[in-house]
Design a protein around this motif. Structure first.
Motif, short mmCIF file in Angstrom:
data_model
loop_
_atom_site.label_atom_id
_atom_site.label_comp_id
_atom_site.label_asym_id
_atom_site.label_seq_id
_atom_site.Cartn_x
_atom_site.Cartn_y
_atom_site.Cartn_z
N HIS A 116 -4.13 8.73 -1.38
CA HIS A 116 -3.11 8.04 -0.56
C HIS A 116 -1.98 7.44 -1.38
CE1 HIS A 116 -5.30 8.19 3.33
NE2 HIS A 116 -6.37 8.23 2.54
N PHE A 117 -2.19 7.21 -2.67
CA PHE A 117 -1.13 6.64 -3.52
C PHE A 117 -0.86 7.55 -4.72
CE2 PHE A 117 -3.40 2.77 -1.80
CZ PHE A 117 -2.45 2.48 -0.83
N LYS A 135 6.04 1.96 -0.49
CA LYS A 135 5.77 0.69 0.18
C LYS A 135 5.18 -0.36 -0.77
CE LYS A 135 4.94 2.84 4.69
NZ LYS A 135 3.98 3.02 5.81
N LEU A 136 4.81 0.05 -1.96
CA LEU A 136 4.21 -0.86 -2.93
C LEU A 136 5.22 -1.38 -3.94
CD1 LEU A 136 0.96 1.15 -3.76
CD2 LEU A 136 1.45 -0.27 -1.76
N LEU A 148 -7.81 1.53 -11.35
CA LEU A 148 -7.58 1.10 -9.96
C LEU A 148 -6.17 0.55 -9.82
CD1 LEU A 148 -10.95 -0.64 -9.06
CD2 LEU A 148 -10.04 1.43 -8.02
N LEU A 149 -5.55 0.86 -8.70
CA LEU A 149 -4.20 0.38 -8.41
C LEU A 149 -4.29 -1.00 -7.80
CD1 LEU A 149 -1.24 1.38 -8.52
CD2 LEU A 149 -1.53 2.21 -6.19
N ARG A 150 -3.64 -1.99 -8.43
CA ARG A 150 -3.72 -3.38 -7.99
C ARG A 150 -2.34 -3.99 -7.82
NH1 ARG A 150 -8.62 -6.20 -8.92
NH2 ARG A 150 -10.29 -4.93 -9.82
N VAL A 151 -2.30 -5.10 -7.10
CA VAL A 151 -1.06 -5.86 -6.93
C VAL A 151 -0.70 -6.53 -8.24
CG1 VAL A 151 0.04 -7.77 -5.71
CG2 VAL A 151 -1.51 -6.24 -4.49
N PRO A 171 -5.37 1.80 1.51
CA PRO A 171 -4.46 2.43 2.47
C PRO A 171 -4.65 1.85 3.86
CG PRO A 171 -6.24 3.91 1.90
CD PRO A 171 -6.36 2.74 0.98
N LYS A 172 -3.65 1.97 4.67
CA LYS A 172 -3.59 1.27 5.96
C LYS A 172 -4.67 1.72 6.94
CE LYS A 172 -0.38 0.09 9.69
NZ LYS A 172 1.01 0.23 10.20
#
Length: 255
Positions: A116-117, A135-136, A148-151, A171-172
């Protein structure tokens, strides 16, 4: 057939799954098909050069009448497996089991993010700028040691936990995200929109507030217990506010 029934008398099934004074390991498996899914757990014991592996427990379910994809059924099997692993196994190191389960969760989320990313992950791995349509982009995403993808955010100097400083992106509309939302909603006793803040202590689902709102709106218990707000009748406005007068004819001051 009837002549073979006497063979049953000689069948023996060992009930004791562990060797005496042995070291133990818990091995669990799950799988799914279009008709059913299931999971099983075996205990492997080792003692004095002798090793045994015996079935401890298992569980299976028929696939729902509504047709689901194999990946969704495999996720259901993984959830069933987690329920088996959470059972009390005598002599098994539960702490290690929790670590393995957490590692499995991270591996699962990593595979979901790769789907998804994809563009964001490729850009970060290549040390490039994220696509403008991402969107990120405003959240300054980063990759941790596990990929891992993190904020990213601005809490780097905070003393809160690493997961709270850098929640994991979800993902949403993925089934995993849909499963995590009700879990936190129930865990914090139907906290409503405030559950978003609790959820973001570890995960950051894209469109989080709307996702939590959807869970609240579908909760029958919250709907039944929601109190009706009192509606107050507005009083008459003062005469000086409803009659035309020259400028500064009526003035007031707040102390």
């Amino acid at each position: 057939m009837t002549s073979q029934l006497r063979i049953i008398q000689n069948c023996k099934f060992p009930r004791f799954v562990m060797l005496p004074n042995s070291s133990l390991q818990l091995h669990a498996f799950c799988d799914a098909s279009m008709t059913a899914y299931g999971a099983c757990a075996c205990i492997r014991s080792y003692s004095q050069g002798l090793t045994t592996s015996r079935l401890h427990c298992s569980k299976s379910n028929v696939a729902p009448l509504k047709t689901l994809t194999i990946p969704m059924l495999e996720l259901s099997a993984a959830l069933l497996l987690a329920e088996l692993e959470n059972c009390a196994y005598p002599g098994v190191d539960k702490g290690k089991g929790v670590e393995e389960l957490d590692g499995g969760t991270r591996l699962l989320i990593k595979s979901i993010q790769q789907v998804h990313f994809t563009e964001e992950l490729k850009a970060l791995i290549a040390s490039e700028t994220l696509p403008a349509r991402s969107k990120l982009l405003s959240l300054h995403p980063l990759l941790d040691a596990d990929g891992l993808l993190r904020v990213g955010g601005s809490l780097q100097n905070s003393n809160v936990a690493y997961d709270a400083k850098h929640p994991i992106f979800l993902p949403k509309c993925h089934p995993i995200t849909k499963a995590i939302k009700p879990f936190y909603f129930e865990k914090f006793l139907h906290a409503g929109p405030q559950a978003t803040a609790s959820l973001r202590q570890k995960y950051w689902p894209v469109g989080g507030p709307k996702l939590v709102a959807s869970v609240v709106s579908k909760c029958v218990r919250c709907f039944r217990t929601k109190p009706k707000l009192a509606e107050y009748v507005m009083g008459d406005l003062p005469t000086d506010r409803v009659q035309p007068n020259p400028a500064f004819h009526t003035t007031g001051i707040d102390f």
